[in-house]
Design a protein around this motif. Structure first.
Motif, short mmCIF file in Angstrom:
data_model
loop_
_atom_site.label_atom_id
_atom_site.label_comp_id
_atom_site.label_asym_id
_atom_site.label_seq_id
_atom_site.Cartn_x
_atom_site.Cartn_y
_atom_site.Cartn_z
N ALA A 199 -44.32 -3.39 44.11
CA ALA A 199 -44.91 -2.05 44.00
C ALA A 199 -45.45 -1.79 42.60
O ALA A 199 -46.53 -1.20 42.43
CB ALA A 199 -43.88 -0.99 44.38
N GLU A 200 -44.72 -2.24 41.59
CA GLU A 200 -45.18 -2.06 40.21
C GLU A 200 -46.41 -2.92 39.93
O GLU A 200 -47.35 -2.49 39.24
CB GLU A 200 -44.05 -2.40 39.24
N LEU A 201 -46.43 -4.12 40.48
CA LEU A 201 -47.59 -4.98 40.29
C LEU A 201 -48.82 -4.39 40.98
O LEU A 201 -49.94 -4.52 40.47
CB LEU A 201 -47.30 -6.38 40.85
N ALA A 202 -48.61 -3.74 42.13
CA ALA A 202 -49.74 -3.12 42.83
C ALA A 202 -50.39 -2.05 41.95
O ALA A 202 -51.62 -1.93 41.91
CB ALA A 202 -49.26 -2.52 44.14
N ARG A 203 -49.59 -1.30 41.24
CA ARG A 203 -50.14 -0.26 40.35
C ARG A 203 -50.86 -0.89 39.15
O ARG A 203 -51.90 -0.40 38.73
CB ARG A 203 -49.03 0.67 39.88
N VAL A 204 -50.30 -1.94 38.62
CA VAL A 204 -50.94 -2.61 37.49
C VAL A 204 -52.31 -3.14 37.89
O VAL A 204 -53.28 -3.04 37.14
CB VAL A 204 -50.04 -3.76 36.98
N LEU A 205 -52.38 -3.68 39.10
CA LEU A 205 -53.62 -4.30 39.57
C LEU A 205 -54.57 -3.31 40.23
O LEU A 205 -55.73 -3.66 40.48
CB LEU A 205 -53.28 -5.43 40.55
N GLY A 206 -54.08 -2.11 40.57
CA GLY A 206 -54.91 -1.15 41.27
C GLY A 206 -55.20 -1.56 42.69
O GLY A 206 -56.29 -1.35 43.22
N ARG A 207 -54.19 -2.12 43.36
CA ARG A 207 -54.33 -2.61 44.73
C ARG A 207 -53.38 -1.90 45.66
O ARG A 207 -52.32 -1.41 45.22
CB ARG A 207 -54.03 -4.12 44.80
N PRO A 208 -53.67 -1.86 46.96
CA PRO A 208 -52.69 -1.31 47.90
C PRO A 208 -51.38 -2.08 47.85
O PRO A 208 -51.36 -3.30 47.68
CB PRO A 208 -53.39 -1.48 49.26
N ALA A 209 -50.29 -1.37 48.01
CA ALA A 209 -48.98 -2.00 47.89
C ALA A 209 -48.72 -2.97 49.04
O ALA A 209 -48.11 -4.02 48.83
CB ALA A 209 -47.89 -0.93 47.85
#
Length: 264
Positions: free
Chosen positions: A195-205
């Motif tokens: 979930a944190e990586l999704a925010r870093v990348l700006g991608r859906p979780a």
């Protein structure tokens, strides 16, 4: 009826959502892992702490400057028309907004509708400040949620990777991955969850979860071991039967008595 879709019909993901859809209710369905917003029984927005919001998908993804998003919220949030403002102001095209928003809705709904033991509540009349873009039927949301659950388990049936820090492993000789998964591995540091990586990348979780499970299946990220089962508590101590009390040594007592009497 058989097949993957049958489970969604036979056993709803959220019976309350199905009932509210039948009632054509308007308001907010609150669950442990997120909230679904309904208008006339159709889902118009969803949000979850586990999923990046529309703002992250648009700004971190590079489609919209953060200043443009903040202005839209400031000027249109009170009127529940942020999405409409983004289009009317020329910041986004209709199609862009619709695709991004639908992706965010299905993404957040997947987590909001995850199994929970907590209470489910509905607040009638509550709306979201983003506004309505394209309503989705509750049936479609439930069906997509079930499909995504089944897809994750088909790829790698170890749900522990969904919440554990993503820890890369060395690739085998000749083993390669696609550009999207390379970008994910580049920011995976053994501390951030999917979930944190999704925010870093700006991608859906959800898509990030899917990539993490595919990488885990390929041996390119660690799969956490299931926690060791907690040993059962020890049984209560067994009370041993009372030992019979031996009769006093009558002869000894008599000698003590005789000795005391002799000195009186």
């Amino acid at each position: 009826m058989s097949g993957p879709g049958a489970s969604a019909v036979a056993t709803p993901v959220s019976p309350m959502l199905v009932r509210l859809a039948a009632e054509k209710a308007t308001g907010a369905l609150l669950r442990d892992h997120g909230t679904l917003y309904l208008v006339d029984g159709r889902v118009v927005h969803a949000e979850s702490p586990a999923a990046p919001g529309v703002d992250v998908l648009l700004t971190t993804g590079g489609r919209l400057p953060r200043e443009g998003w903040d202005e839209a919220v400031d000027r249109a949030g009170a009127h529940r028309s942020v999405g409409r403002f983004l289009v009317d102001s020329g910041r986004l095209h209709d199609g862009e907004l619709e695709i991004c928003h639908l992706g965010a809705v299905f993404d957040a709904a997947f987590f909001a509708l995850s199994p929970t033991s907590g209470p489910t509540r509905f607040r009638y009349g509550v709306g979201h400040w983003f506004g309505t873009v394209r309503p989705v039927s509750a049936e479609a949301v439930e069906r997509e949620t079930v499909r995504r659950r089944e897809l994750l388990d088909a790829v790698w049936p170890y749900a522990a990777v969904d919440t554990a820090p993503v820890t890369p492993r060395p690739a085998a000789p000749g083993q390669t991955v696609g550009a999207r998964q390379r970008a994910l591995l580049a920011v995976a540091d053994g501390r951030r969850s999917p979930a944190e990586l999704a925010r870093v990348l700006g991608r859906p979780a959800f898509h990030t979860l899917l990539d993490v499970r595919r990488l885990a299946a390929a041996g390119l990220v660690e799969t956490p071991l299931d926690p060791a089962p907690v040993p059962p508590p020890p049984p209560p101590p067994t009370l041993l039967p009372a030992l019979p009390v031996a009769d006093p040594d009558i002869a000894l007592l008599r000698r003590l008595r005789d000795a005391l009497e002799a000195h009186l």
